[in-house]
Design an enzyme around this catalytic site. Structure first.
Site, mmCIF file in Angstrom:
data_model
loop_
_atom_site.group_PDB
_atom_site.id
_atom_site.type_symbol
_atom_site.label_atom_id
_atom_site.label_comp_id
_atom_site.label_asym_id
_atom_site.label_seq_id
_atom_site.Cartn_x
_atom_site.Cartn_y
_atom_site.Cartn_z
ATOM 1 N N LYS A 1 0.808 -1.222 0.000
ATOM 2 C CA LYS A 1 0.000 0.000 0.000
ATOM 3 C C LYS A 1 0.843 1.274 0.000
ATOM 4 C CE LYS A 1 -4.154 -1.978 2.082
ATOM 5 N NZ LYS A 1 -5.184 -1.845 3.120
ATOM 6 N N ASP B 1 -9.891 2.531 1.848
ATOM 7 C CA ASP B 1 -9.904 1.974 3.210
ATOM 8 C C ASP B 1 -10.433 3.008 4.200
ATOM 9 O OD1 ASP B 1 -8.844 -0.477 2.540
ATOM 10 O OD2 ASP B 1 -6.771 0.134 2.889
#
Length: 501
Positions: A274, A312
């Protein structure tokens, strides 16, 4: 064979070398006469990855009889192909087509070497070329695609192993003649072979064509991910011509540079990539830049540039807010997180997303991490406080605190692990765990046992996935998509059939 036909197979491969006992004339007649599907007969020797350890004369005789009995295909290895063709000399093959195969169980050669291998197999008398190699890295698969798409004869090109799975699913997109599957797990005849049901019902390979867009979950590991189940279900619900795959990636930059064609249109990014995805994006959404992590990459059609986003953040925070509002009967316009102590375990990509989101909602952020220095870095970034995991055990600043686990502690297969003791959980009003496999982790189970409200990782997963779906397709996350995702949750996680909120 009847089972394979009932499940949707078009062809069966009969592996004679896997039979415990085999009487040539009796058994081949039994297998091939009145067969329910077209058949490919293979008698693979040990030296080419099979089970047969006898001499070639017996194998050749078996394959000849298969031809006489009308087998649709027979497979012979390149090493002995010329010898087998000479053995068949003067015998009529009728409709049986000869597959000449080469298997490399160590690596995938260069495009030049693969092309030379194709020429050698053609010269050996093949009607169909078959090359199976091994993926050391997922980027190896591209070389097989490149050779296969330019091949002027029918070709089966497969790359074995988990990193090569996409070669099996995308075979038809890049001109492959056929692909292989097994009827059930544990019955694989080659490394990385998927089940027939996954190829047909999960990836819908019969609908994959040259124009099908490819999306996927990029991570290490990825085999546990339910992303393919969810996104492929959502794509089909709106008839979007795309497929979503698990992509086991070791080096993100190398992967993105290799899969740079417009065919590969977007990716979900998970651990451990990420933060690296941020630096590999051409343009980054301001929220993702603030978080310092990207979980979604979109390839812009007009110029191929990679756009980085973070879903997210919205997925997790909205799930926690809704749970707090429900438990506290809070109808106020302000976030229920305002003024609350929000403790985050983990300082990686998901931890950063939650820290940023909680701070934006007015919470006081505490970051706990196994490595204290990383906790302090993230805490300083959001104006919060840092703790070690050891200190977290005795941390009790006030009642009504929120706890969010963003680490892999407790993830399958290590389901008996937990980042915090049951006793320490009594200090919290709500506990969230980003893990969704298992759906209820030990952390959540023990929190519920002491009367704490819990939020599963599935809530975050569903919400962030809906946002990703909109980025992937350009379509709004409408009711049909929501219903398909809800159906997915019920089917694969056995969630109670409550009305979707």
């Amino acid at each position: 064979m009847a089972t394979a036909k009932a499940l949707g197979a078009d062809l069966v491969e009969i592996r004679l070398d896997h039979l415990g006992s085999f009487e040539l004339r009796r058994d081949l007649h039994l297998l091939l006469v009145n067969r329910p599907l077209p058949a490919l007969v293979t008698y693979r020797p040990k030296w080419e990855g099979g089970e047969y350890e006898g001499d070639d004369a017996k194998r050749f005789e078996a394959l000849l009889l298969a031809i006489e009995l009308g087998a649709d295909y027979v497979d012979i290895e390149l090493k002995v192909a010329q010898e087998f063709v000479d053995f068949l000399s003067g015998r009529k093959r009728d409709k049986t087509r000869l597959i000449v195969s080469s298997h490399n169980y160590h690596s995938t050669p260069s495009c030049e070497d693969l092309s030379n291998l194709v020429a050698m197999i053609q010269a050996a008398g093949a009607d169909i070329v078959k090359i199976a190699t091994t993926a050391v890295d997922i980027t190896d698969v591209v070389r097989m695609f490149q050779v296969m798409v330019h091949c002027h004869v029918p070709m089966i090109g497969l790359v074995m192993g988990e990193r090569g799975l996409i070669s099996r699913i995308l075979s038809s997109k890049f001109g492959g003649y056929l692909t292989f599957a097994t009827l059930s797990e544990g019955k694989e005849s080659a490394p990385g072979q998927p089940t027939l049901s996954s190829l047909l019902d999960l990836y819908h390979i019969k609908q994959i064509g040259s124009d099908t867009k490819v999306y996927g979950i990029v991570g290490k590991p990825v085999s546990h991910s339910k992303g393919p189940l969810l996104h492929n279900t959502a794509f089909r619900s709106v008839r979007f011509d795309a497929v979503y795959l698990p992509l086991l990636v070791d080096d993100l930059a190398s992967f993105l540079n290799t899969y740079s064609s417009p065919d590969f249109a977007g990716f979900s990014i998970t651990m451990p990539h990420k933060e690296t995805a941020l630096t590999n994006s051409d343009e980054v959404d301001p929220i993702a830049k603030s978080i310092g992590a990207v979980n979604t990459l979109i390839k812009r059609a007009s110029d191929g540039k990679l756009l980085g986003y973070n879903t997210d953040y919205t997925g997790a925070i909205s799930a926690i807010e809704d749970a707090l509002n429900a438990s506290e009967a809070n109808n106020a316009s302000a976030s229920p997180l305002a003024g609350k102590v929000f403790v985050i375990i983990g300082a990686g990509g998901a931890g950063k997303a939650l820290a940023y989101g909680a701070r934006q909602k007015g919470a006081r952020v505490i970051v706990a991490n196994r490595t204290y220095e990383r906790a302090r870095e993230l805490a300083n970034l959001v104006g919060g406080q840092a703790l070690s995991l050891t200190d977290l055990e005795n941390f009790n600043q006030e009642e009504g605190m929120i706890l969010a686990n963003t680490t892999s502690i407790g993830m399958h297969p290590n389901i008996h692990e937990t980042p915090l003791s049951k006793k320490a959980l009594r200090s919290y009003a709500l506990v969230f765990d980003a893990i969704y496999n298992p759906l209820v982790t030990r952390l959540l189970r023990e929190a519920e046992e002491v009367g704490v409200t819990i939020v599963t990782g599935m809530e975050m997963f569903l919400r962030q996935a809906m946002a990703q779906f909109e980025l992937f397709t350009g379509l709004p996350g409408n009711g049909r998509v929501l219903l398909s995702m809800t159906a997915f949750i019920r089917e694969y996680f056995e969630v109670e059939e409550d009305e979707p909120s």
